[in-house]
Design a protein around this motif. Structure first.
Motif, PDB file in Angstrom:
ATOM      1  N   ASN A   1       0.820  -1.222  -0.055  1.00 59.13           N
ATOM      2  CA  ASN A   1       0.009   0.077  -0.089  1.00 59.13           C
ATOM      3  C   ASN A   1       1.009   1.201  -0.046  1.00 59.13           C
ATOM      4  O   ASN A   1       2.096   1.106   0.611  1.00 59.13           O
ATOM      5  CB  ASN A   1      -0.847   0.024   1.202  1.00 59.13           C
ATOM      6  CG  ASN A   1      -0.245   0.147   2.319  1.00 59.13           C
ATOM      7  OD1 ASN A   1       0.247   1.210   2.975  1.00 59.13           O
ATOM      8  ND2 ASN A   1       0.054  -0.939   3.373  1.00 59.13           N
ATOM      9  N   ILE A   2       0.449   2.336  -0.617  1.00 54.85           N
ATOM     10  CA  ILE A   2       1.043   3.571  -0.608  1.00 54.85           C
ATOM     11  C   ILE A   2       0.224   4.572   0.052  1.00 54.85           C
ATOM     12  O   ILE A   2      -1.030   4.644  -0.277  1.00 54.85           O
ATOM     13  CB  ILE A   2       1.382   3.995  -2.166  1.00 54.85           C
ATOM     14  CG1 ILE A   2       1.924   2.796  -3.053  1.00 54.85           C
ATOM     15  CG2 ILE A   2       2.156   5.434  -2.319  1.00 54.85           C
ATOM     16  CD1 ILE A   2       3.224   2.622  -2.609  1.00 54.85           C
ATOM     17  N   THR A   3       0.727   5.226   0.943  1.00 53.44           N
ATOM     18  CA  THR A   3       0.057   6.318   1.645  1.00 53.44           C
ATOM     19  C   THR A   3      -0.128   7.662   0.794  1.00 53.44           C
ATOM     20  O   THR A   3       0.600   7.817  -0.135  1.00 53.44           O
ATOM     21  CB  THR A   3       0.949   6.370   3.013  1.00 53.44           C
ATOM     22  OG1 THR A   3       1.968   7.193   2.688  1.00 53.44           O
ATOM     23  CG2 THR A   3       0.971   5.257   3.831  1.00 53.44           C
ATOM     24  N   ALA A   4      -0.938   8.520   1.355  1.00 58.49           N
ATOM     25  CA  ALA A   4      -0.998   9.640   0.775  1.00 58.49           C
ATOM     26  C   ALA A   4       0.138  10.627   0.704  1.00 58.49           C
ATOM     27  O   ALA A   4       0.412  11.359  -0.006  1.00 58.49           O
ATOM     28  CB  ALA A   4      -2.071  10.747   1.333  1.00 58.49           C
ATOM     29  N   GLN A   5       1.052  10.382   1.767  1.00 57.33           N
ATOM     30  CA  GLN A   5       2.377  11.039   1.735  1.00 57.33           C
ATOM     31  C   GLN A   5       3.302  10.272   0.936  1.00 57.33           C
ATOM     32  O   GLN A   5       4.643  10.804   0.792  1.00 57.33           O
ATOM     33  CB  GLN A   5       2.974  11.012   3.221  1.00 57.33           C
ATOM     34  CG  GLN A   5       2.161  11.998   4.005  1.00 57.33           C
ATOM     35  CD  GLN A   5       0.693  11.283   4.471  1.00 57.33           C
ATOM     36  OE1 GLN A   5       0.497   9.947   4.538  1.00 57.33           O
ATOM     37  NE2 GLN A   5      -0.109  12.016   4.573  1.00 57.33           N
ATOM     38  N   GLY A   6       3.081   9.184   0.115  1.00 53.24           N
ATOM     39  CA  GLY A   6       3.874   8.390  -0.703  1.00 53.24           C
ATOM     40  C   GLY A   6       4.755   7.439  -0.237  1.00 53.24           C
ATOM     41  O   GLY A   6       5.631   6.794  -0.792  1.00 53.24           O
ATOM     42  N   LYS A   7       4.571   6.974   1.115  1.00 55.23           N
ATOM     43  CA  LYS A   7       5.270   6.041   1.783  1.00 55.23           C
ATOM     44  C   LYS A   7       4.924   4.492   1.518  1.00 55.23           C
ATOM     45  O   LYS A   7       3.490   4.418   1.284  1.00 55.23           O
ATOM     46  CB  LYS A   7       5.363   6.036   3.280  1.00 55.23           C
ATOM     47  CG  LYS A   7       5.830   7.356   3.606  1.00 55.23           C
ATOM     48  CD  LYS A   7       7.427   7.660   3.414  1.00 55.23           C
ATOM     49  CE  LYS A   7       8.066   8.773   3.767  1.00 55.23           C
ATOM     50  NZ  LYS A   7       9.299   8.988   3.471  1.00 55.23           N
ATOM     51  N   GLN A   8       5.855   3.753   1.196  1.00 59.61           N
ATOM     52  CA  GLN A   8       5.276   2.257   0.838  1.00 59.61           C
ATOM     53  C   GLN A   8       5.448   1.191   1.750  1.00 59.61           C
ATOM     54  O   GLN A   8       6.380   1.130   2.335  1.00 59.61           O
ATOM     55  CB  GLN A   8       6.091   1.923  -0.432  1.00 59.61           C
ATOM     56  CG  GLN A   8       5.844   0.480  -1.222  1.00 59.61           C
ATOM     57  CD  GLN A   8       6.833   0.323  -2.343  1.00 59.61           C
ATOM     58  OE1 GLN A   8       7.297  -0.923  -2.429  1.00 59.61           O
ATOM     59  NE2 GLN A   8       7.227   1.212  -3.129  1.00 59.61           N
TER      60      GLN A   8
END
Length: 481
Positions: A268-275
Motif C-alpha cells: 500500500n502507498i500512503t497519501a504521503q507516498g510511503k510504501q
C-alpha cells in the motif's frame, strides 16, 4: 437666425443625450471581466482617483465601502471580498457561479461599471483517474447578459489539441466534454480554451489531470537463462504526477493463462507516498530488494528455473477501480545428450528449450560460431525447442529471436575428447564386440552340446524302454510253456 439657433441647439442636445446614453453602454462593454469559479478575480475601478472614498455595489447593493471607516455590505460575496486600498479595486476570491453580474464602483458622481462573466469547470473523479477511464468535463457559464454560444478547444498536457465528444444545452449555459481511454502519459496540466465573438471572450482555464499507472508497458516479456538471477520491476508514476491519494496493490503469479493466480505480495502507498510491503506466498522463494525507490515495486528470483516462468501481474487499486501491468517471464536453457566430451567419430544432440510456447513472431535458432549456413538450425513455428546434431567440437549459440531481434542468447561448448580417450573408446568398442561375439559363440556351442546331450539321453531312454519290453515278452513266453 432664431430658427437656425434653435436647430443647432436641438442638434447639440441630441448629440449630448446620445453621447451620455452611449457612454455607459460602451463602458460596460469595455469593462467586461472574466472570472473562474473557485478562483479569485480583481475587479478594476478605472478612473477613480487613488486614496479616495469608494463604494462597490453588486446590483446596487453595497459589497464593500471604503470611507474613513472600512464598512461591509450585505451580499453573498461580501465575506469573500476586500477593497485594495492603493488602487480601489475589488478583489473577490473563491468565486461562485452566482457571483456573475453587474458591479459598480462609485466615487461621488463618478461610476465605473463592470460586468463579471463567470465560468465554472467541473472535472470528473476530481481529476484522479486510472488508465482507460473516461475524462468528463462540465463547463458552465453565467452572466448578466444573454449567454453566448462558446467555441471550446481542449489541449492536453503536451499542448496538443484533442477532440472530445461535445454536447450542450439550448441555453448555452452547460457544456459537457467527454474524452475516452486516458493513458498514464496524459498526466499533467490541461487547458480548456473558451472563445466567443460577442461578447469578445478569449480565456483559458487550466486544470490538472492525474492518471495513476505504470511507466512499464501494459504487457512486457522478460527473458532469462536457467540458474540466473532475475529482478522483475514495475515503475509507478505516482511521485512524478504528485498523486496525493493513498492506494493499494498486489503482485500475483500464474504459470499459465488458464491457471489460478497465486498472491505473492501485498503493498500500500500512503497519501504521503510511503510504501509498505507484505509477503503473502511461499509458493516459491523470492526476495524483495532493499533500498529501492518508493515508486518501484520489485521482486528478485535467485537461480530461476522453468517452474518460475509464467505471468507476473502487478495490480493497483484506487476507489474500487483497478489497473494492472503484466510481465511474462520466459526461461531458456541449453543441454546436451549425452553429456561430456565428444569422442572422434561420435555424435551428440544439443537441445535449446524455452519454458513456454513461443508466439508466431518468435523462434529459436542454433548456430555454430564461425560456422556456415549448414550449421544453422531453426525451430518450427510455435515450437518451444530446437535440436541440432553435432559430430565435431566447437562453440554453439542458441538465440531466441522475436521480430528479427535477439532477445537472449545462450552458448554451449562441445569439447572434443582427448586422443587416448578415443583409443580407449575404440578399444572398448572392439573389445566389447569381441566379447559379445565370444559370448555368442559360447552360447551357440553350449546350446549345441546341450542338444547333443538331450538327444543322447533320449536314445538311452528309448533303449531302456526297448530292453524292458523284450524282457517282459520273454517272461511271458516262458510262462506260457
Amino acid at each position: 437666425m432664431e430658427p437656425c439657433s434653435m436647430v443647432m441647439s436641438s442638434t447639440l442636445a441630441v448629440f449630448l443625450v446620445l453621447h451620455l446614453g452611449l457612454t455607459p453602454m460602451m463602458a460596460q462593454q469595455h469593462n467586461l471581466q472574466i472570472g473562474v469559479a473557485g478562483q479569485a478575480v480583481i475587479l478594476e475601478c478605472r478612473g477613480i482617483p487613488h486614496q479616495k472614498q469608494v463604494t462597490w455595489r453588486y446590483y446596487n447593493v453595497v459589497v464593500r465601502q471604503l470611507t474613513k471607516k472600512y464598512l461591509k455590505g450585505n451580499t453573498p460575496m461580501t465575506d469573500r471580498s476586500e477593497i485594495i486600498q492603493n488602487n480601489m479595486n475589488l478583489k473577490v476570491w473563491d468565486l461562485q457561479l452566482s457571483d456573475a453580474g453587474i458591479y459598480t464602483c462609485n466615487y461621488g458622481s463618478v461610476t465605473v461599471s463592470v460586468s463579471l462573466h463567470i465560468f465554472k469547470l467541473m472535472i470528473s473523479s476530481d481529476g484522479y483517474f486510472l488508465p482507460n477511464e473516461v475524462l468528463e468535463l462540465i463547463l458552465m457559464q453565467n452572466s448578466s447578459h444573454p449567454l453566448p454560444n462558446l467555441n471550446i478547444t481542449l489541449l492536453n498536457s503536451n499542448k496538443n489539441v484533442v477532440r472530445p465528444k461535445l454536447s450542450q444545452d439550448k441555453t448555452h449555459q452547460k457544456y459537457v466534454l467527454e474524452l475516452k481511454k486516458l493513458e498514464a502519459t496524459d498526466s499533467g496540466t490541461w487547458l480548456c480554451h473558451v472563445h466567443s465573438a460577442s461578447p469578445l471572450i478569449d480565456h483559458s482555464i487550466s486544470f490538472d489531470v492525474k492518471v495513476l499507472g505504470f511507466q512499464n508497458p501494459d504487457v512486457e516479456t522478460k527473458y532469462a537463462a536457467v540458474d540466473s538471477t532475475v529482478i522483475l520491476s514495475w515503475h509507478l508514476n505516482f511521485q512524478k504526477i504528485k498523486w496525493n491519494e493513498g492506494f493499494t496493490g498486489q503482485l500475483t503469479w500464474k504459470q499459465q493463462e488458464s491457471a489460478a493466480p497465486h498472491e505473492l505480495l501485498d503493498f500500500n502507498i500512503t497519501a504521503q507516498g510511503k510504501q509498505h510491503k507484505t509477503k503473502q506466498s511461499s509458493h516459491f522463494q523470492f526476495e524483495i530488494p532493499a533500498n529501492r525507490p518508493e515508486s518501484t515495486i520489485e521482486m528478485e528470483l535467485p537461480k530461476v528455473q522453468f517452474s518460475h516462468s509464467g505471468q507476473y501481474q502487478c495490480q493497483l487499486v484506487y476507489n474500487r477501480r483497478h489497473t494492472q501491468s503484466n510481465i511474462e517471464l520466459v526461461v531458456l536453457k541449453v543441454s546436451a545428450n549425452p553429456v561430456g566430451p565428444l569422442p572422434r567419430g561420435a555424435e551428440i544432440t544439443l537441445l535449446c528449450q524455452a519454458s513456454t510456447p513461443l508466439p508466431p513472431n518468435a523462434h529459436l535458432l542454433w548456430e555454430r560460431q564461425n560456422g556456415t549456413q549448414m550449421d544453422i538450425k531453426k525451430s518450427k513455428p510455435r515450437e518451444a525447442k530446437v535440436e541440432v546434431k553435432v559430430n565435431s567440437a566447437g562453440l554453439w549459440n542458441c538465440h531466441l529471436i522475436e521480430d528479427n531481434e535477439r532477445k537472449i542468447s545462450l552458448n554451449y561448448t562441445v569439447e572434443g575428447a582427448p586422443v587416448w580417450i578415443s583409443y580407449v573408446t575404440t578399444g572398448s568398442c572392439i573389445g566389447g564386440s569381441l566379447l559379445a561375439l565370444g559370448l555368442a559363440c559360447l552360447c551357440i556351442i553350449s546350446g549345441m552340446n546341450w542338444q547333443r546331450r538331450r538327444q543322447r539321453a533320449k536314445r538311452m531312454t528309448q533303449a531302456r524302454q526297448h530292453l524292458l519290453e523284450n524282457k517282459t515278452c520273454q517272461c511271458q513266453h516262458r510262462l506260457n510253456k
